[in-house]
Write an enzyme that holds these catalytic residues in place. Structure first.
Site, mmCIF file in Angstrom:
data_model
loop_
_atom_site.group_PDB
_atom_site.id
_atom_site.type_symbol
_atom_site.label_atom_id
_atom_site.label_comp_id
_atom_site.label_asym_id
_atom_site.label_seq_id
_atom_site.Cartn_x
_atom_site.Cartn_y
_atom_site.Cartn_z
ATOM 1 N N LYS A 22 -0.327 18.733 -51.445
ATOM 2 C CA LYS A 22 0.761 19.557 -50.371
ATOM 3 C C LYS A 22 2.043 18.954 -50.521
ATOM 4 C CE LYS A 22 -2.931 22.311 -49.626
ATOM 5 N NZ LYS A 22 -4.036 21.431 -49.864
ATOM 6 N N TYR A 28 -12.939 18.648 -50.628
ATOM 7 C CA TYR A 28 -12.037 19.136 -51.972
ATOM 8 C C TYR A 28 -12.444 18.507 -53.042
ATOM 9 C CZ TYR A 28 -9.026 21.930 -49.004
ATOM 10 O OH TYR A 28 -8.506 22.901 -48.111
ATOM 11 N N TYR A 85 -17.169 26.019 -46.762
ATOM 12 C CA TYR A 85 -16.052 25.358 -46.880
ATOM 13 C C TYR A 85 -16.200 24.308 -46.019
ATOM 14 C CZ TYR A 85 -11.274 23.817 -46.033
ATOM 15 O OH TYR A 85 -10.121 22.997 -45.895
HETATM 16 C C1 LIG Z 1 -5.436 21.996 -50.194
HETATM 17 C C2 LIG Z 1 -6.133 21.139 -51.094
HETATM 18 C C3 LIG Z 1 -6.512 21.411 -52.340
HETATM 19 C C4 LIG Z 1 -6.246 22.810 -52.726
HETATM 20 O O1 LIG Z 1 -5.208 23.371 -52.837
HETATM 21 P P1 LIG Z 1 -4.945 25.034 -52.774
HETATM 22 O O2 LIG Z 1 -3.556 24.945 -53.447
HETATM 23 O O3 LIG Z 1 -5.138 25.315 -51.574
HETATM 24 O O4 LIG Z 1 -5.738 25.716 -53.633
HETATM 25 C C5 LIG Z 1 -7.147 20.715 -53.074
HETATM 26 N N1 LIG Z 1 -7.248 19.474 -52.770
HETATM 27 C C6 LIG Z 1 -7.012 18.969 -51.504
HETATM 28 C C7 LIG Z 1 -7.230 17.618 -51.302
HETATM 29 C C8 LIG Z 1 -6.284 19.785 -50.803
HETATM 30 O O5 LIG Z 1 -5.929 19.362 -49.531
#
Ligand SMILES: *Cc1c(COP(=O)(O)O)cnc(C)c1O
Length: 338
Positions: A49, A286, A260
């Site tokens: 992010k 994730y 999720y």
């Molecule tokens: C937000 C996030 C993702 C996914 O990214 P998106 O742009 O939302 O698809 C992947 N890994 C981590 C650790 C994240 O925080």
């Protein structure tokens, strides 16, 4: 192309490294595995992010925003990093989280509080409802002569996705030096902005690579529609007069598990394997699921062994600290008292 003309604020430690992961590759019987270390972007413990926020927060700064609003789950990495970015730029932050208030503030949520973000729990609401709640809070703030800036879930707007167009440009140089420009690039897929930027970036800077998203939430067709829409809009932002070719992209939705945010056994095993072969910390929401997907796809031959694999580590480790129970038995097994 006018990627470099779009305002950007420095928030991430870049470039992040591309590292070989020879012990994990050998364990899996693969010729070569590379890892892009976006877990090391910095900004309150790192993650993907930070790259999106460099563009989003530049826009916030340029409109003179005093308060940033965003949303996510209780363990949102995006919320944590937005709170940090807001502080770094002298702004307030309000977080709208879809979960009930927990008994203990752990992981990302603890950091949200440490960063002084205002936290509003809205248990059970949909993301559409969240967006509406944010919009009415935005209107309320404006009526009080405040300047708000709203960031949709995950920062997955066309502007935010530009962070990953830049990221591919950065990575293309690194892969060139490593002789791995034709890599299969595997990445966790949530709200889609990251993969959208990756797809557009590969189209522009790394045409031999293949972007592969492992969905952690949405069904593949839904995720694909989102990613393509964001990538097309992002292409317009940087002045590309046509839609980028997305045919090389693949999306898999078989590794989500129950839902999720709910860990899978395969994800847990992938976390332990990466940690114990490479000292690499993945997370259950994730990157653990993405690594589990990668391992399974290679095993099934859907990702070939003839091309190098780049696992794009998107961060998430702070979330691990909210999942003590997942590793408790393992810790007890390893422990002793004398
Ligand atoms: C937000 C996030 C993702 C996914 O990214 P998106 O742009 O939302 O698809 C992947 N890994 C981590 C650790 C994240 O925080």
């Amino acid at each position: 192309m006018r990627l470099d003309e779009i305002p950007r604020v420095h928030l991430a430690n870049l470039p992040t490294a591309v590292e070989e992961a020879p012990r994990l590759a050998a364990e899996l019987g693969w010729p070569r595995l590379l890892v892009k270390r976006d877990d090391n972007t910095g900004l309150a413990l790192g993650g993907n992010k930070a790259r999106k926020l460099e563009y989003l927060m530049a826009e916030a700064r340029d409109i003179g925003a005093q308060v940033v609003l965003t949303c996510g789950g209780a363990q949102s990495n995006h919320a944590r990093m937005t709170a940090a970015a807001a502080r770094k730029l002298g702004m307030e932050c309000i977080l709208f989280l879809t979960d009930p208030m927990p008994e203990r503030f752990e992981g990302n949520l603890l950091l949200d509080a440490v960063l002084g973000a205002e936290i509003r729990f809205l248990p059970g609401v949909t993301y559409e409802q969240l967006e509406r709640t944010m919009a009415s809070e935005e209107a309320r703030l404006i009526s009080h002569a405040r300047i708000p800036y709203v960031i949709p879930v995950g920062g997955s707007t066309p502007l935010g996705a530009l962070g990953y167009v830049n990221a591919v440009r950065e990575t293309a140089e690194q892969l060139k030096e490593l002789g791995a420009e034709n890599a299969d690039i595997v990445i966790a897929l949530g709200s889609g902005g990251t993969l959208a930027g990756l797809v557009l970036g590969c189209y522009l800077f790394l045409p031999e690579a293949r972007p592969i998203g492992i969905s952690v939430s949405r069904a593949a067709d839904q995720a694909r529609a989102r990613v393509v829409r964001i990538a097309n809009e992002a292409a317009k932002l940087v002045g590309i007069g046509h839609e980028p070719d997305v045919e090389r992209m693949a999306i898999y939705d078989r590794y989500i598990g129950e839902a999720y945010g709910i860990p899978t056994q395969e994800g847990k095993e992938a976390i332990l394997l990466a940690a114990r072969t490479e000292g690499l910390i993945l997370d259950p929401v994730y990157t653990g699921k993405a690594m589990a997907g990668l391992i399974d796809l290679v095993r099934k031959g859907e990702i070939g062994r003839e091309r190098p694999v780049l696992f794009w580590h998107t961060g998430g480790a702070p979330g691990l600290f909210a999942f003590e129970e997942l590793f408790h038995d393992e810790a007890v097994r390893l422990a002793s008292e004398s």
